[in-house]
Design an enzyme around this catalytic site. Structure first.
Site, PDB file in Angstrom:
ATOM      1  N   SER A  15       0.846  -1.186   0.000  1.00 15.03           N
ATOM      2  CA  SER A  15       0.000   0.000   0.000  1.00 15.03           C
ATOM      3  C   SER A  15       0.881   1.235   0.000  1.00 15.03           C
ATOM      4  O   SER A  15       1.864   1.297   0.754  1.00 15.03           O
ATOM      5  CB  SER A  15      -0.908   0.003   1.227  1.00 15.03           C
TER       6      SER A  15
ATOM      7  N   HIS B 146      -2.786   7.193  -4.421  1.00 22.33           N
ATOM      8  CA  HIS B 146      -2.840   6.023  -3.560  1.00 22.33           C
ATOM      9  C   HIS B 146      -2.881   4.778  -4.436  1.00 22.33           C
ATOM     10  O   HIS B 146      -3.514   4.773  -5.492  1.00 22.33           O
ATOM     11  CB  HIS B 146      -4.097   6.078  -2.680  1.00 22.33           C
TER      12      HIS B 146
ATOM     13  N   ASN C 281      -2.909   0.283  -3.922  1.00 25.00           N
ATOM     14  CA  ASN C 281      -2.906  -0.852  -3.014  1.00 25.00           C
ATOM     15  C   ASN C 281      -3.157  -2.118  -3.816  1.00 25.00           C
ATOM     16  O   ASN C 281      -4.045  -2.147  -4.668  1.00 25.00           O
ATOM     17  CB  ASN C 281      -3.993  -0.681  -1.945  1.00 25.00           C
TER      18      ASN C 281
ATOM     19  N   ARG D 246      -3.461  -6.360  -2.838  1.00 24.75           N
ATOM     20  CA  ARG D 246      -3.488  -7.190  -1.648  1.00 24.75           C
ATOM     21  C   ARG D 246      -4.048  -8.588  -1.949  1.00 24.75           C
ATOM     22  O   ARG D 246      -4.749  -8.794  -2.941  1.00 24.75           O
ATOM     23  CB  ARG D 246      -4.327  -6.521  -0.558  1.00 24.75           C
TER      24      ARG D 246
ATOM     25  N   HIS E   9      -6.541   7.326 -16.476  1.00 20.74           N
ATOM     26  CA  HIS E   9      -7.601   6.356 -16.724  1.00 20.74           C
ATOM     27  C   HIS E   9      -7.300   5.463 -17.922  1.00 20.74           C
ATOM     28  O   HIS E   9      -7.717   4.296 -17.942  1.00 20.74           O
ATOM     29  CB  HIS E   9      -8.938   7.067 -16.883  1.00 20.74           C
TER      30      HIS E   9
ATOM     31  N   GLY F  33      -5.317  -5.340  14.879  1.00 21.24           N
ATOM     32  CA  GLY F  33      -4.139  -5.157  15.718  1.00 21.24           C
ATOM     33  C   GLY F  33      -2.892  -4.864  14.920  1.00 21.24           C
ATOM     34  O   GLY F  33      -1.781  -5.197  15.346  1.00 21.24           O
TER      35      GLY F  33
ATOM     36  N   ARG G 113       0.043  -2.547  12.885  1.00 19.01           N
ATOM     37  CA  ARG G 113       1.004  -1.556  13.378  1.00 19.01           C
ATOM     38  C   ARG G 113       0.490  -0.155  13.056  1.00 19.01           C
ATOM     39  O   ARG G 113       0.451   0.251  11.908  1.00 19.01           O
ATOM     40  CB  ARG G 113       2.368  -1.804  12.736  1.00 19.01           C
TER      41      ARG G 113
END
Length: 307
Positions: free
Chosen positions: A94, A108, A110, A112, A146, A260, A262
């Site tokens: 990311s 931005h 990302n 994943r 685009h 949880g 970082r």
């Protein structure tokens, strides 16, 4: 459904992170850099790489994470409620770049991969995309962005770009402001292409590899454009919208915090400086007003005449 090969995904993501950092350091050799490897007590870890204080990049982060856990957070099971409570492995790269020059857009990206196991059943999917957030809009930049996104999707089906372009417009819409965050790009989640791990992974790589092709030409085109303090103040004001979206709506941010993750790495996407002005509106006919009138409206940029 094909069996997933997470180690292949991990190797690609680490290579992508390294390639992007190298390209950004070449663009702005004066930006200070920090490399931060971390371990997650609950399982897994990551590598955060930060650039800041440059003459081009005011602040930028390119993060890799590979985390594991015993209970998928609710943000990851919204579309798959049957997986609530499943063990999981989530990995991705990311990045967010906040340039110094107000005429260079924030961006931005990302990509994943999720792997969930519940009993004997294994489920995997990919997600990601990229979007562009200009402060002062230029049609040729939006068109290039685009068209690059469309070219990344075309080999995998002509229906994917319009589908993921529209999804991006819908996802990066700041609901409490009733306005888009920027000019969009691509967004996809919970995605499997014909149930084929190999084919879906190839699509993810196409998206990841296209980011620099779309952004670097815009960065180089605008980086030296002269600007004044009023341009800077508007940039800081609009950055406030970016912060609001990330903290209130963004699923990636919420997943990281709920699982949880970082905190320093999760919130590295926030800009270094920002401002909020009460009930501010741009002057009619101004450059600032043009952003709202022309660019903060969904549009078929890929098929626009200009290039």
């Amino acid at each position: 459904m094909d069996k997933a090969k997470p180690e292949l995904v991990k190797a690609y993501l680490l290579e992508l992170q390294s390639r992007i950092i190298d390209a950004l350091q070449e663009v702005d050799s004066q930006a200070s850099s920090r490399r931060d490897e971390w371990v997650r007590p609950e399982g897994g870890g990551g590598l955060s790489q930060l650039l800041e204080g440059g003459v081009v990049i005011e602040k930028g982060g390119v993060n890799f994470s590979d985390v594991q856990g015993e209970n998928l957070p609710k943000t990851a099971t919204a579309a798959r409620p049957h997986l609530e409570g499943a063990s999981f492995r989530a990995m991705g790269v990311s990045l967010v770049l906040h340039p110094l020059n107000p005429f260079v857009p924030t961006t931005h990206m990302n990509v994943r991969f999720f792997l969930a196991n519940k009993g004997e059943v294994q489920t995997w999917w990919f997600g990601g995309g990229f979007d562009l957030t200009p402060y002062y809009g230029f049609e040729e930049d939006a068109v290039l962005w685009h068209r690059t996104a469309k070219n990344a999707c075309e080999p995998f089906g002509s229906e994917l770009y319009p589908r993921f372009k529209n999804w991006c417009d819908e996802y990066f819409f700041i609901r409490h402001r009733s306005e888009p965050r920027g000019v969009g790009g691509l967004f996809f989640d919970d995605f499997q292409l014909e149930g084929s791990f190999v084919r879906t992974f190839e699509f993810l790589q196409s998206v990841g590899d296209s980011f620099l092709k779309g952004y670097l030409p815009i960065l180089e085109r605008r980086r030296d454009q002269p600007w004044e303090d009023r341009h800077r103040q508007f940039q800081l004001y609009r950055r406030g919208r970016y912060v609001e979206f990330n903290l209130v709506q963004d699923r990636g941010t919420l997943f990281g915090l709920q699982s949880g993750g970082r905190t320093e790495s999760i919130l590295m996407s926030l800009p270094p400086l920002v401002r909020w002005d009460y009930d501010w509106h741009p002057e009619s006919g101004s450059e600032e007003a043009q952003l709202y009138e022309t660019f903060l409206k969904p549009r078929n940029w890929a098929d626009a005449i200009k290039s």
